[in-house]
Design a protein around this motif. Structure first.
Motif, PDB file in Angstrom:
ATOM      1  N   GLU A  33       0.841  -1.210   0.000  1.00 49.21           N
ATOM      2  CA  GLU A  33       0.000   0.000   0.000  1.00 49.21           C
ATOM      3  C   GLU A  33       0.871   1.254   0.000  1.00 49.21           C
ATOM      4  OE1 GLU A  33      -2.283   2.543   3.399  1.00 49.21           O
ATOM      5  OE2 GLU A  33      -2.288   0.363   3.618  1.00 49.21           O
ATOM      6  N   THR A  34       1.914   1.263   0.810  1.00 47.80           N
ATOM      7  CA  THR A  34       2.803   2.422   0.912  1.00 47.80           C
ATOM      8  C   THR A  34       3.540   2.650  -0.401  1.00 47.80           C
ATOM      9  OG1 THR A  34       3.060   2.089   3.283  1.00 47.80           O
ATOM     10  CG2 THR A  34       4.761   3.380   2.190  1.00 47.80           C
ATOM     11  N   ALA A  35       4.073   1.592  -0.972  1.00 46.46           N
ATOM     12  CA  ALA A  35       4.823   1.715  -2.223  1.00 46.46           C
ATOM     13  C   ALA A  35       3.934   2.118  -3.399  1.00 46.46           C
ATOM     14  CB  ALA A  35       5.531   0.399  -2.527  1.00 46.46           C
ATOM     15  N   GLN A  46       5.698   6.471   4.109  1.00 46.62           N
ATOM     16  CA  GLN A  46       6.729   5.648   4.742  1.00 46.62           C
ATOM     17  C   GLN A  46       6.813   5.954   6.241  1.00 46.62           C
ATOM     18  OE1 GLN A  46      10.343   5.295   2.523  1.00 46.62           O
ATOM     19  NE2 GLN A  46      11.266   3.917   4.005  1.00 46.62           N
ATOM     20  N   ARG A  47       6.659   7.205   6.609  1.00 50.52           N
ATOM     21  CA  ARG A  47       6.624   7.543   8.045  1.00 50.52           C
ATOM     22  C   ARG A  47       5.444   6.859   8.736  1.00 50.52           C
ATOM     23  NH1 ARG A  47       7.426  13.620   6.854  1.00 50.52           N
ATOM     24  NH2 ARG A  47       9.674  13.902   7.105  1.00 50.52           N
ATOM     25  N   GLU A  48       4.306   6.839   8.047  1.00 51.34           N
ATOM     26  CA  GLU A  48       3.104   6.235   8.637  1.00 51.34           C
ATOM     27  C   GLU A  48       3.286   4.744   8.899  1.00 51.34           C
ATOM     28  OE1 GLU A  48      -0.080   7.206   5.959  1.00 51.34           O
ATOM     29  OE2 GLU A  48      -0.001   9.336   6.465  1.00 51.34           O
ATOM     30  N   MET A  49       4.142   4.081   8.148  1.00 54.02           N
ATOM     31  CA  MET A  49       4.408   2.655   8.352  1.00 54.02           C
ATOM     32  C   MET A  49       5.144   2.384   9.662  1.00 54.02           C
ATOM     33  SD  MET A  49       5.693   0.944   4.761  1.00 54.02           S
ATOM     34  CE  MET A  49       6.864  -0.014   5.665  1.00 54.02           C
ATOM     35  N   PRO A  92      13.867   9.401   3.728  1.00 53.11           N
ATOM     36  CA  PRO A  92      14.360   8.258   2.951  1.00 53.11           C
ATOM     37  C   PRO A  92      15.078   8.743   1.692  1.00 53.11           C
ATOM     38  CG  PRO A  92      12.011   8.555   2.603  1.00 53.11           C
ATOM     39  CD  PRO A  92      12.420   9.562   3.641  1.00 53.11           C
ATOM     40  N   LEU A  93      16.047   7.968   1.257  1.00 47.00           N
ATOM     41  CA  LEU A  93      16.752   8.286   0.016  1.00 47.00           C
ATOM     42  C   LEU A  93      15.944   7.741  -1.158  1.00 47.00           C
ATOM     43  CD1 LEU A  93      19.378   9.430  -1.242  1.00 47.00           C
ATOM     44  CD2 LEU A  93      20.326   7.127  -1.063  1.00 47.00           C
ATOM     45  N   HIS A  94      15.670   8.576  -2.112  1.00 47.58           N
ATOM     46  CA  HIS A  94      14.920   8.224  -3.319  1.00 47.58           C
ATOM     47  C   HIS A  94      13.644   7.424  -3.025  1.00 47.58           C
ATOM     48  CE1 HIS A  94      17.542   9.957  -6.260  1.00 47.58           C
ATOM     49  NE2 HIS A  94      18.592   9.370  -5.703  1.00 47.58           N
ATOM     50  N   PRO A  95      12.705   8.019  -2.313  1.00 44.58           N
ATOM     51  CA  PRO A  95      11.455   7.297  -2.050  1.00 44.58           C
ATOM     52  C   PRO A  95      10.688   6.969  -3.326  1.00 44.58           C
ATOM     53  CG  PRO A  95      11.265   9.595  -1.364  1.00 44.58           C
ATOM     54  CD  PRO A  95      12.702   9.358  -1.724  1.00 44.58           C
ATOM     55  N   ARG A  98      10.500   3.484  -4.620  1.00 40.34           N
ATOM     56  CA  ARG A  98       9.509   2.612  -3.975  1.00 40.34           C
ATOM     57  C   ARG A  98      10.094   1.301  -3.431  1.00 40.34           C
ATOM     58  NH1 ARG A  98       4.701   5.141  -5.469  1.00 40.34           N
ATOM     59  NH2 ARG A  98       5.040   6.601  -7.153  1.00 40.34           N
ATOM     60  N   THR A  99      11.370   1.338  -3.057  1.00 36.99           N
ATOM     61  CA  THR A  99      12.001   0.152  -2.462  1.00 36.99           C
ATOM     62  C   THR A  99      11.802   0.103  -0.953  1.00 36.99           C
ATOM     63  OG1 THR A  99      14.097   1.335  -2.335  1.00 36.99           O
ATOM     64  CG2 THR A  99      13.732  -0.087  -4.279  1.00 36.99           C
ATOM     65  N   LEU A 100      11.436   1.225  -0.357  1.00 34.25           N
ATOM     66  CA  LEU A 100      11.144   1.360   1.067  1.00 34.25           C
ATOM     67  C   LEU A 100      12.215   0.776   1.995  1.00 34.25           C
ATOM     68  CD1 LEU A 100       7.328   0.479   1.047  1.00 34.25           C
ATOM     69  CD2 LEU A 100       8.389   2.726   0.861  1.00 34.25           C
TER      70      LEU A 100
END
Length: 192
Positions: A33-35, A46-49, A92-95, A98-100
């Motif tokens: 879902e995040t990605a 990503q913070r919400e995860m 995050p680096l390069h969100p 989508r590698t999370l």
């Protein structure tokens, strides 16, 4: 390497001098879902995860999922959660890739600039904190690294970083008024 009790190789080779290596608890059920979120929402998604390691419900669910209490205690001792989620200073680096990865970076500040006077003293440039607008690296470039192009996100982080620098300088050196320092902290939506 970590499973064998050794630090990751990236800690030894990091040009940015990694300061903290810590455990972060996250909701693995939300990865897809995040990605899948739009680029403009990736940093916040990503913070919400990330899960609060002090939340009794998170602790209970982690233990029920087979996570050892030592892992939970490590997450509680680590400042990483605070930097990423509470203080919102690490990104995050390069969100957009989508590698999370659970790797977060505090964007770099330039060193304080000063000149040596004829008397042999250092005179700090009044704009030593470096203006966000005239920084050596454009905000657009920094945003492309750490916030999927969201310049407002990266500017908010830099305002916090600069205000901390100003506040600590006022406290320790005293060449900036505490009034100026408190104003900078307030503008960055921080408290001393």
């Amino acid at each position: 390497r970590m499973e064998m009790g050794e630090p990751p190789a990236c800690m030894h080779s990091c040009v940015g001098k990694i300061r903290y290596l810590g455990v972060i608890l996250y909701d693995a059920d939300r990865i897809e879902e995040t990605a899948s979120r739009p680029e403009s929402e990736l940093v916040e998604a990503q913070r919400e995860m990330l899960l609060d390691p002090f939340d009794p419900e998170v602790i209970r669910d982690a233990l029920n999922s087979g996570i050892d209490m030592k892992i939970i205690e490590s997450a509680q001792k680590s400042p990483v959660y605070k930097y990423v989620k509470q203080w919102r200073m690490a990104l995050p680096l390069h969100p957009e890739w989508r590698t999370l990865p659970m790797l977060f970076y505090i964007p770099p500040l330039l060193p304080v600039t000063a000149t040596l006077t004829e008397q042999g003293h250092y005179e700090v440039d009044p704009s030593f904190v470096s203006s966000l607008e005239s920084a050596r690296l454009p905000m657009r470039y920094r945003a492309s690294l750490f916030s999927a192009g969201d310049e407002a996100e990266i500017v908010a982080v830099y305002r916090k970083l600069l205000s901390v620098r100003i506040y600590k300088r006022a406290q320790s050196v005293g060449d900036i008024s505490m009034e100026t320092a408190e104003k900078a902290i307030a503008e960055a939506q921080l408290t001393p």
